[in-house]
Design a protein around this motif. Structure first.
Motif, PDB file in Angstrom:
ATOM      1  N   LYS A  27       0.806  -1.199  -0.225  1.00  0.00           N
ATOM      2  CA  LYS A  27      -0.113   0.027  -0.047  1.00  0.00           C
ATOM      3  C   LYS A  27       0.738   1.361   0.044  1.00  0.00           C
ATOM      4  O   LYS A  27       0.481   2.214  -0.630  1.00  0.00           O
ATOM      5  CB  LYS A  27      -0.744  -0.052   1.202  1.00  0.00           C
ATOM      6  N   ILE A  28       2.000   1.493   0.704  1.00  0.00           N
ATOM      7  CA  ILE A  28       2.533   2.463   0.965  1.00  0.00           C
ATOM      8  C   ILE A  28       3.740   2.562   0.058  1.00  0.00           C
ATOM      9  O   ILE A  28       4.315   3.541  -0.088  1.00  0.00           O
ATOM     10  CB  ILE A  28       2.883   2.754   2.548  1.00  0.00           C
ATOM     11  N   LYS A  29       4.136   1.510  -0.599  1.00  0.00           N
ATOM     12  CA  LYS A  29       5.449   1.635  -1.472  1.00  0.00           C
ATOM     13  C   LYS A  29       4.932   0.837  -2.852  1.00  0.00           C
ATOM     14  O   LYS A  29       5.547  -0.227  -3.039  1.00  0.00           O
ATOM     15  CB  LYS A  29       6.553   0.559  -0.875  1.00  0.00           C
ATOM     16  N   PRO A  30       4.031   1.165  -3.411  1.00  0.00           N
ATOM     17  CA  PRO A  30       3.240   0.770  -4.771  1.00  0.00           C
ATOM     18  C   PRO A  30       4.399   0.717  -6.030  1.00  0.00           C
ATOM     19  O   PRO A  30       4.286   0.030  -6.765  1.00  0.00           O
ATOM     20  CB  PRO A  30       2.060   1.590  -5.052  1.00  0.00           C
ATOM     21  N   SER A  31       5.490   1.693  -5.819  1.00  0.00           N
ATOM     22  CA  SER A  31       6.234   1.638  -7.082  1.00  0.00           C
ATOM     23  C   SER A  31       7.469   0.580  -6.978  1.00  0.00           C
ATOM     24  O   SER A  31       8.072   0.346  -7.975  1.00  0.00           O
ATOM     25  CB  SER A  31       6.866   2.984  -7.139  1.00  0.00           C
ATOM     26  N   ARG A  32       7.658  -0.100  -5.795  1.00  0.00           N
ATOM     27  CA  ARG A  32       8.361  -1.210  -5.850  1.00  0.00           C
ATOM     28  C   ARG A  32       8.248  -2.281  -6.738  1.00  0.00           C
ATOM     29  O   ARG A  32       6.931  -2.643  -6.852  1.00  0.00           O
ATOM     30  CB  ARG A  32       8.606  -1.725  -4.283  1.00  0.00           C
ATOM     31  N   ARG A  33       9.235  -3.171  -6.825  1.00  0.00           N
ATOM     32  CA  ARG A  33       9.015  -4.343  -7.758  1.00  0.00           C
ATOM     33  C   ARG A  33       8.873  -5.511  -6.522  1.00  0.00           C
ATOM     34  O   ARG A  33       9.633  -5.929  -5.870  1.00  0.00           O
ATOM     35  CB  ARG A  33      10.003  -4.822  -8.664  1.00  0.00           C
ATOM     36  N   TYR A  34       7.512  -6.149  -6.605  1.00  0.00           N
ATOM     37  CA  TYR A  34       7.573  -7.441  -5.827  1.00  0.00           C
ATOM     38  C   TYR A  34       7.377  -8.747  -6.488  1.00  0.00           C
ATOM     39  O   TYR A  34       7.019  -8.666  -7.571  1.00  0.00           O
ATOM     40  CB  TYR A  34       5.915  -7.122  -5.196  1.00  0.00           C
ATOM     41  N   SER A  35       8.047  -9.681  -5.712  1.00  0.00           N
ATOM     42  CA  SER A  35       7.751 -11.022  -6.306  1.00  0.00           C
ATOM     43  C   SER A  35       6.807 -11.656  -6.404  1.00  0.00           C
ATOM     44  O   SER A  35       6.666 -12.859  -6.939  1.00  0.00           O
ATOM     45  CB  SER A  35       9.163 -11.824  -5.746  1.00  0.00           C
ATOM     46  N   THR A  36       5.624 -11.227  -5.743  1.00  0.00           N
ATOM     47  CA  THR A  36       4.370 -11.994  -5.908  1.00  0.00           C
ATOM     48  C   THR A  36       3.354 -11.237  -5.572  1.00  0.00           C
ATOM     49  O   THR A  36       3.564 -10.029  -5.281  1.00  0.00           O
ATOM     50  CB  THR A  36       4.372 -13.233  -4.903  1.00  0.00           C
ATOM     51  N   THR A  37       2.008 -11.633  -5.564  1.00  0.00           N
ATOM     52  CA  THR A  37       0.791 -10.794  -5.261  1.00  0.00           C
ATOM     53  C   THR A  37       0.523 -10.989  -3.521  1.00  0.00           C
ATOM     54  O   THR A  37       0.815 -12.091  -3.034  1.00  0.00           O
ATOM     55  CB  THR A  37      -0.222 -10.958  -6.077  1.00  0.00           C
ATOM     56  N   LEU A  38      -0.336 -10.056  -3.229  1.00  0.00           N
ATOM     57  CA  LEU A  38      -0.777 -10.192  -2.017  1.00  0.00           C
ATOM     58  C   LEU A  38      -1.727 -11.587  -1.762  1.00  0.00           C
ATOM     59  O   LEU A  38      -1.455 -12.248  -0.801  1.00  0.00           O
ATOM     60  CB  LEU A  38      -1.599  -9.077  -1.527  1.00  0.00           C
ATOM     61  N   GLU A  39      -2.465 -11.803  -2.803  1.00  0.00           N
ATOM     62  CA  GLU A  39      -3.398 -13.042  -2.742  1.00  0.00           C
ATOM     63  C   GLU A  39      -2.371 -14.242  -2.565  1.00  0.00           C
ATOM     64  O   GLU A  39      -2.640 -15.084  -2.026  1.00  0.00           O
ATOM     65  CB  GLU A  39      -4.452 -12.946  -3.871  1.00  0.00           C
ATOM     66  N   LYS A  40      -1.525 -14.399  -3.340  1.00  0.00           N
ATOM     67  CA  LYS A  40      -0.598 -15.502  -3.460  1.00  0.00           C
ATOM     68  C   LYS A  40       0.306 -15.456  -2.105  1.00  0.00           C
ATOM     69  O   LYS A  40       0.477 -16.435  -1.645  1.00  0.00           O
ATOM     70  CB  LYS A  40       0.390 -15.395  -4.533  1.00  0.00           C
ATOM     71  N   PHE A  41       0.730 -14.402  -1.389  1.00  0.00           N
ATOM     72  CA  PHE A  41       1.717 -14.334  -0.352  1.00  0.00           C
ATOM     73  C   PHE A  41       0.764 -14.837   0.900  1.00  0.00           C
ATOM     74  O   PHE A  41       1.247 -15.611   1.522  1.00  0.00           O
ATOM     75  CB  PHE A  41       1.832 -12.628  -0.260  1.00  0.00           C
ATOM     76  N   GLU A  42      -0.710 -14.380   0.814  1.00  0.00           N
ATOM     77  CA  GLU A  42      -1.248 -14.820   2.084  1.00  0.00           C
ATOM     78  C   GLU A  42      -1.794 -16.260   2.143  1.00  0.00           C
ATOM     79  O   GLU A  42      -2.317 -16.856   2.963  1.00  0.00           O
ATOM     80  CB  GLU A  42      -2.733 -14.021   2.059  1.00  0.00           C
ATOM     81  N   ARG A  43      -1.538 -17.030   0.561  1.00  0.00           N
ATOM     82  CA  ARG A  43      -1.850 -18.387   0.973  1.00  0.00           C
ATOM     83  C   ARG A  43      -0.487 -19.227   1.150  1.00  0.00           C
ATOM     84  O   ARG A  43      -0.593 -20.464   1.427  1.00  0.00           O
ATOM     85  CB  ARG A  43      -2.404 -18.858  -0.446  1.00  0.00           C
ATOM     86  N   MET A  44       0.561 -18.470   1.461  1.00  0.00           N
ATOM     87  CA  MET A  44       1.877 -19.139   1.605  1.00  0.00           C
ATOM     88  C   MET A  44       2.233 -19.611   3.217  1.00  0.00           C
ATOM     89  O   MET A  44       1.276 -19.048   3.876  1.00  0.00           O
ATOM     90  CB  MET A  44       3.115 -18.360   1.215  1.00  0.00           C
ATOM     91  N   GLY A  45       2.890 -20.544   3.323  1.00  0.00           N
ATOM     92  CA  GLY A  45       3.228 -20.764   4.643  1.00  0.00           C
ATOM     93  C   GLY A  45       4.354 -19.819   5.137  1.00  0.00           C
ATOM     94  O   GLY A  45       4.993 -19.023   4.268  1.00  0.00           O
TER      95      GLY A  45
END
Length: 277
Positions: free
Chosen positions: A120-138
């Motif tokens: 939310k606060i750093k939208p310009s960064r490059r992320y390796s996954t989406t929030l939806e996928k992240f929340e399903r991870m262990g």
């Protein structure tokens, strides 16, 4: 260590939980005072430690096998036949398991909230996954993602890798380590940090911190001889088929470790600040 010698605490800059002072504040103003993920997790750790301390001060006996409640008497006859020492040891084991499960589950929620806030606060960064996928991870995969996306010291992921395995064992196998719980060969390895104090004779009134965590830990000299503080890694290795067991000191050291881990990971929300090691 003498109680009057030193006071060790987290850097207050990273204890980011505030209170709401006035019911008249509008919603925008109030949101500034609500706990962010770091402050919320620090509060959860404090509460878990409090629960454990209360349990340690409680000494149940077989006289506690009966309770009258709303004109109904509940009686557990098998408990009345047990030795008090046995009951107290079992109560300690139960308390440590509950505290560990609470801490690990809270930390998993903390990681999800932290990643959501970072997006939310750093939208310009490059992320390796989406929030939806992240929340399903262990937890292990979540730690790897955060370490990669924000250059968190990889030693944190190594230290914390065994915690979710321990939680699964406690929740599904009554704390008996199974083959799916191992992290190193045939063993479940759980790591945490422990502070070591050493008096220094003949030096100025100061506290020397010798640790890669010195950016997150403060030591204030109160009175008496100067001291050196070292924060070292500690581990417990539990082979397959053995029960997970922690001493009271272990549990409270794990609480302190998760406080430091929360502060370290929480730095990803700081603007233009490289996370501390």
């Amino acid at each position: 260590m003498p109680e009057r010698q030193n006071n060790i605490s987290l850097n207050p800059d990273h204890a980011l939980c505030s209170r709401i002072d006035s019911p008249q504040k509008n919603q925008a103003q109030m949101s500034e005072y609500l706990p962010n993920p770091v402050g919320k997790m620090q509060s959860e750790i404090q509460l878990a430690g409090f629960h454990y301390i209360v349990c340690m001060k409680t000494r149940p006996t077989n006289a506690d096998c009966k309770l009258s409640l709303e004109n109904v008497e509940y009686s557990f006859e098998n408990i009345s036949e047990q030795k008090n020492d046995t009951l107290h040891a079992e109560f300690q084991r139960w308390a440590s398991s509950c505290v560990l499960r609470d801490l690990i589950e809270s930390f998993s929620i903390f990681l999800m909230e932290l990643y959501r806030e970072a997006l939310k606060i750093k939208p310009s960064r490059r992320y390796s996954t989406t929030l939806e996928k992240f929340e399903r991870m262990g937890i292990e995969d979540q730690l790897d993602v955060i370490s990669a996306d924000f250059q968190i010291d990889p030693r944190w992921a190594v230290r914390l890798a065994g915690y979710n395995k321990a939680r699964n064992s406690l929740a599904h196998r009554q704390g008996i380590v199974g083959a799916r719980d191992v992290t190193d060969g045939n063993e479940l390895v759980i790591r945490w940090l422990v502070a070591k104090f050493e008096l220094i004779e003949g030096q100025a009134q100061s506290v020397v911190i010798n640790s890669p965590m010195k950016g997150l830990v403060q030591a204030q000299h109160i009175e008496g001889a100067p001291a050196r503080v070292e924060i070292n890694d500690k581990e417990k290795r539990i082979p397959v088929g053995s029960a997970i067991h922690f001493s009271p000191a272990d549990i409270l050291e794990v609480c302190q470790t998760l406080q430091l881990a929360t502060a370290a990971y929480g730095l990803i929300l700081e603007p233009d600040v490289k996370p501390q090691r």
